[in-house]
Motif scaffolding. Sequence first.
Motif, PDB file in Angstrom:
ATOM      1  N   GLN A   1      36.564  -1.496  35.212  1.00 16.66           N
ATOM      2  CA  GLN A   1      37.378  -0.672  36.107  1.00 16.66           C
ATOM      3  C   GLN A   1      36.525   0.209  37.010  1.00 16.66           C
ATOM      4  OE1 GLN A   1      39.895   1.553  33.462  1.00 16.66           O
ATOM      5  NE2 GLN A   1      40.829  -0.277  32.571  1.00 16.66           N
ATOM      6  N   LYS A   2      35.208   0.178  36.845  1.00  8.12           N
ATOM      7  CA  LYS A   2      34.259   0.968  37.635  1.00  8.12           C
ATOM      8  C   LYS A   2      34.555   2.465  37.555  1.00  8.12           C
ATOM      9  CE  LYS A   2      32.255  -2.723  39.457  1.00  8.12           C
ATOM     10  NZ  LYS A   2      30.870  -3.115  39.178  1.00  8.12           N
ATOM     11  N   PRO A   3      34.634   3.041  36.348  1.00  6.29           N
ATOM     12  CA  PRO A   3      34.858   4.484  36.262  1.00  6.29           C
ATOM     13  C   PRO A   3      33.606   5.249  36.661  1.00  6.29           C
ATOM     14  CG  PRO A   3      34.420   3.605  34.089  1.00  6.29           C
ATOM     15  CD  PRO A   3      34.467   2.419  35.011  1.00  6.29           C
ATOM     16  N   ASN A   4      33.782   6.500  37.107  1.00  9.97           N
ATOM     17  CA  ASN A   4      32.615   7.349  37.343  1.00  9.97           C
ATOM     18  C   ASN A   4      32.547   8.514  36.351  1.00  9.97           C
ATOM     19  OD1 ASN A   4      34.656   8.952  38.409  1.00  9.97           O
ATOM     20  ND2 ASN A   4      34.092   8.535  40.533  1.00  9.97           N
ATOM     21  N   VAL A   5      33.556   8.623  35.481  1.00  5.54           N
ATOM     22  CA  VAL A   5      33.513   9.520  34.320  1.00  5.54           C
ATOM     23  C   VAL A   5      33.875   8.671  33.109  1.00  5.54           C
ATOM     24  CG1 VAL A   5      34.498  11.533  33.180  1.00  5.54           C
ATOM     25  CG2 VAL A   5      34.112  11.579  35.648  1.00  5.54           C
ATOM     26  N   LEU A   6      32.955   8.579  32.154  1.00  6.08           N
ATOM     27  CA  LEU A   6      33.130   7.677  31.019  1.00  6.08           C
ATOM     28  C   LEU A   6      33.252   8.489  29.729  1.00  6.08           C
ATOM     29  CD1 LEU A   6      33.248   4.667  30.332  1.00  6.08           C
ATOM     30  CD2 LEU A   6      30.764   4.672  30.122  1.00  6.08           C
ATOM     31  N   LEU A   7      34.368   8.281  29.020  1.00  4.08           N
ATOM     32  CA  LEU A   7      34.607   8.932  27.739  1.00  4.08           C
ATOM     33  C   LEU A   7      34.493   7.873  26.649  1.00  4.08           C
ATOM     34  CD1 LEU A   7      37.805  10.997  28.715  1.00  4.08           C
ATOM     35  CD2 LEU A   7      35.407  11.605  29.079  1.00  4.08           C
ATOM     36  N   LEU A   8      33.559   8.045  25.730  1.00  5.38           N
ATOM     37  CA  LEU A   8      33.319   7.076  24.661  1.00  5.38           C
ATOM     38  C   LEU A   8      33.603   7.735  23.315  1.00  5.38           C
ATOM     39  CD1 LEU A   8      29.931   5.487  25.859  1.00  5.38           C
ATOM     40  CD2 LEU A   8      32.256   4.721  26.354  1.00  5.38           C
ATOM     41  N   ASP A   9      34.600   7.234  22.586  1.00 10.14           N
ATOM     42  CA  ASP A   9      34.961   7.781  21.277  1.00 10.14           C
ATOM     43  C   ASP A   9      34.520   6.805  20.192  1.00 10.14           C
ATOM     44  OD1 ASP A   9      35.982   9.195  19.196  1.00 10.14           O
ATOM     45  OD2 ASP A   9      38.056   9.185  19.867  1.00 10.14           O
ATOM     46  N   GLU A  10      33.483   7.162  19.469  1.00 10.25           N
ATOM     47  CA  GLU A  10      32.880   6.311  18.447  1.00 10.25           C
ATOM     48  C   GLU A  10      32.597   4.901  18.991  1.00 10.25           C
ATOM     49  OE1 GLU A  10      31.632   7.389  15.881  1.00 10.25           O
ATOM     50  OE2 GLU A  10      32.667   9.238  15.368  1.00 10.25           O
TER      51      GLU A  10
ATOM     52  N   LEU B   1      29.067  11.311  31.541  1.00 11.23           N
ATOM     53  CA  LEU B   1      29.297  10.663  30.254  1.00 11.23           C
ATOM     54  C   LEU B   1      29.576  11.716  29.181  1.00 11.23           C
ATOM     55  CD1 LEU B   1      29.068   8.138  28.322  1.00 11.23           C
ATOM     56  CD2 LEU B   1      26.644   8.743  28.102  1.00 11.23           C
ATOM     57  N   ILE B   2      30.646  11.498  28.406  1.00 12.96           N
ATOM     58  CA  ILE B   2      30.914  12.319  27.221  1.00 12.96           C
ATOM     59  C   ILE B   2      31.071  11.367  26.041  1.00 12.96           C
ATOM     60  CG2 ILE B   2      32.383  14.061  26.157  1.00 12.96           C
ATOM     61  CD1 ILE B   2      33.314  14.933  28.833  1.00 12.96           C
ATOM     62  N   VAL B   3      30.329  11.627  24.970  1.00 11.16           N
ATOM     63  CA  VAL B   3      30.281  10.732  23.815  1.00 11.16           C
ATOM     64  C   VAL B   3      30.698  11.482  22.558  1.00 11.16           C
ATOM     65  CG1 VAL B   3      28.809   9.298  22.356  1.00 11.16           C
ATOM     66  CG2 VAL B   3      28.416   9.356  24.813  1.00 11.16           C
ATOM     67  N   VAL B   4      31.629  10.905  21.799  1.00  7.24           N
ATOM     68  CA  VAL B   4      31.880  11.320  20.425  1.00  7.24           C
ATOM     69  C   VAL B   4      31.291  10.242  19.535  1.00  7.24           C
ATOM     70  CG1 VAL B   4      33.620  11.693  18.637  1.00  7.24           C
ATOM     71  CG2 VAL B   4      33.983  12.610  20.930  1.00  7.24           C
ATOM     72  N   SER B   5      30.334  10.611  18.685  1.00  5.97           N
ATOM     73  CA  SER B   5      29.706   9.600  17.840  1.00  5.97           C
ATOM     74  C   SER B   5      29.064  10.259  16.632  1.00  5.97           C
ATOM     75  CB  SER B   5      28.644   8.821  18.623  1.00  5.97           C
ATOM     76  OG  SER B   5      28.033   7.840  17.804  1.00  5.97           O
ATOM     77  N   HIS B   6      29.041   9.507  15.521  1.00  4.96           N
ATOM     78  CA  HIS B   6      28.291   9.917  14.345  1.00  4.96           C
ATOM     79  C   HIS B   6      27.037   9.064  14.180  1.00  4.96           C
ATOM     80  CE1 HIS B   6      32.491  11.286  13.076  1.00  4.96           C
ATOM     81  NE2 HIS B   6      31.781  12.365  13.289  1.00  4.96           N
ATOM     82  N   ASP B   7      26.763   8.209  15.177  1.00  8.66           N
ATOM     83  CA  ASP B   7      25.562   7.377  15.146  1.00  8.66           C
ATOM     84  C   ASP B   7      24.401   8.198  15.704  1.00  8.66           C
ATOM     85  OD1 ASP B   7      23.485   5.526  15.982  1.00  8.66           O
ATOM     86  OD2 ASP B   7      24.927   3.928  15.580  1.00  8.66           O
ATOM     87  N   ARG B   8      23.490   8.599  14.827  1.00 10.39           N
ATOM     88  CA  ARG B   8      22.430   9.512  15.225  1.00 10.39           C
ATOM     89  C   ARG B   8      21.494   8.893  16.256  1.00 10.39           C
ATOM     90  NH1 ARG B   8      21.336  10.116   8.994  1.00 10.39           N
ATOM     91  NH2 ARG B   8      22.224   8.028   9.241  1.00 10.39           N
ATOM     92  N   ALA B   9      21.158   7.612  16.086  1.00  6.60           N
ATOM     93  CA  ALA B   9      20.255   6.963  17.038  1.00  6.60           C
ATOM     94  C   ALA B   9      20.894   6.878  18.419  1.00  6.60           C
ATOM     95  CB  ALA B   9      19.885   5.564  16.534  1.00  6.60           C
ATOM     96  N   PHE B  10      22.203   6.575  18.478  1.00  6.94           N
ATOM     97  CA  PHE B  10      22.893   6.474  19.763  1.00  6.94           C
ATOM     98  C   PHE B  10      22.948   7.837  20.454  1.00  6.94           C
ATOM     99  CE2 PHE B  10      26.647   6.133  22.523  1.00  6.94           C
ATOM    100  CZ  PHE B  10      26.385   4.925  23.163  1.00  6.94           C
ATOM    101  N   LEU B  11      23.226   8.904  19.697  1.00  7.94           N
ATOM    102  CA  LEU B  11      23.255  10.246  20.280  1.00  7.94           C
ATOM    103  C   LEU B  11      21.882  10.641  20.802  1.00  7.94           C
ATOM    104  CD1 LEU B  11      25.498  12.150  17.697  1.00  7.94           C
ATOM    105  CD2 LEU B  11      26.059  11.707  20.090  1.00  7.94           C
ATOM    106  N   GLU B  12      20.838  10.322  20.039  1.00  5.60           N
ATOM    107  CA  GLU B  12      19.485  10.677  20.462  1.00  5.60           C
ATOM    108  C   GLU B  12      19.126  10.009  21.783  1.00  5.60           C
ATOM    109  OE1 GLU B  12      17.312   9.444  17.082  1.00  5.60           O
ATOM    110  OE2 GLU B  12      17.820  11.196  15.870  1.00  5.60           O
ATOM    111  N   ARG B  13      19.630   8.792  22.004  1.00  2.00           N
ATOM    112  CA  ARG B  13      19.296   8.044  23.211  1.00  2.00           C
ATOM    113  C   ARG B  13      20.143   8.418  24.425  1.00  2.00           C
ATOM    114  NH1 ARG B  13      16.990   3.141  23.873  1.00  2.00           N
ATOM    115  NH2 ARG B  13      17.478   3.686  26.032  1.00  2.00           N
TER     116      ARG B  13
END
Length: 588
Positions: free
Chosen positions: A401-410, A434-446
Amino acid sequence: MTRPGRPLFTDVSLTLSTGDRLGIVGLNGTGKSTLLSVLTGEVEPESGAVRRGRDVRIATLPQRPVLPTGTVLAAVEAVAERDWEAAAVLDHLGMASLTDADTSRLSGGQAKRVALARALVAPSDLLVLDEPTNHLDIDAIAWLEDRLDSYRGGLVLVTHDRHVLDRVTNRVLELDRGRSYLHDGGYAGYLEGRALREEQAVTQEATRKNLARKELAWLRRGAPARTSKPKARIDAATTLVETRAEPAARSGIPDLWFGTPRLGDKVVELTDVSFHHDGAPPLFSDIELMLDNRERLGLVGPNGAGKSTLLDLIAGRRSPSTGTIDVGSTVRIGYYDQIGVELDPRQRVREAITGGRREPDWQDAALLESFWFDGDAQWAPIELLSGGERRRLQLLLVLAQKPNVLLLDEPTNDLDLDTLRVLEEFLDDWPGALIVVSHDRAFLERTVADVIVMDGHANPSRRPGGYAAWEEQRRASMVRGRIADPRKAPSGSSGSSSTKASKARSAEKPATRSPSTLRFLIKDLEKEIKRLAKAKDRLELKVADLAVSGDHVELTRLGGELTAVLAELNAAEEQWLELTDEAERASN
């Protein structure tokens, strides 16, 4: 084992003994969950044999667990040797408040946690877990690591969590397009073995091309008088010339962000935002947030703190109880939530990309191929896709959809490791917020530069420095194994234990790492340095503009962010120097 159109895996030979710690990795749809079902006896193999030891007790966590009727606590106590352990494990997994709830009323994530508790407390000689970290918060994952590390039986798990793989496995079985590869040494051994295999493939392809050139020249020469070319050699030469090297399983998301609409200076602004359900205390209060047009923000905290609800508010799916949310006129939001876009299981993959409104064309086919749905997979009904393949398709539909604000939940739930690495690289250069909700530590670090901590104690607030900085502060506030209330000053004992822990860490000697592993680490660190350098340049421009405009409040805030980024950049550059020195020593 096969599925319609292609084999999942063939000729897998494996021996599991007490004390083995086996991680299974591979692309979505390569048969990881199916292999677990074969190991546990739930599914019979189409060929070959599975031999299990006499009276071996196997405890399993399937991808889609089915719970017995009754309360949550009763479901876990039914398989536990000790009743008290059932309640304790449920507490560690964040289910203490739901022990009296009926299992039929649980959400998918809650049911998975109850099924995980059942597997952990059941007496077993072999523990087989399919994505055990899905739906767990960071503290629960850390506790699970300790629990699995102390388990005395054999362990087999499928997980996308790189920290967990690195901590609890000593062997990794890789499934790749019908073949299997066994690597010793856990996650690092898997990376090293895979890199070596890819290097060998490049060498073999170069050798094949040289031989092919000679054979092609031989084929083009005419046969001498009274002789003819041997048919067998002609066939062999033709095969050699026509053979092509197998492409890499994952190559990246090519140019998908081209055409993303430009995002103006005003993105999303939250002012005094609070939210509560009817008759319930507020989930969070007084949130003040102004998103930047190149925002990289993570939301962290325990389950139930309101992280997904905050994303819903930003996306416009819910309204705040108090406060205002102002969205810029150029904003186009893409929301990849935990449920994902609803898919019709009877629809073919290629039809999902158009929503059934028109016939798919070559551009649709190219887009699907860029997300690793090849020709056969595009014609497959969605109901035949694995859980991870469905999630990948849902992610594609959001990004298309070509968003320019991306919300990623887990976003990491059910996605394979290769897809995660490619997604991380895509987000490095993606020109949006970009706004991310995640419990994946490696993904958050990156992927994130700042975090908002939602822990149910203090009002949610932005913390510069990303996940690593927050985790360091959080560990420093540990008191006797529990998180201290952030409104209270840390006690002397906390500081003392923190100092001892840091001394212990500094005293540890790093394990010897191979040149291939070091190359992977250096490559990842160079990408991180590039990201931090971009963040530094962006902040320096903003600070320079604000110095002219005279907005001292915003100037102070950005100055703090710039200081944190500079500290991260310096630390990353120091680490790069250490890794390159180590790589140089390892190659000598």
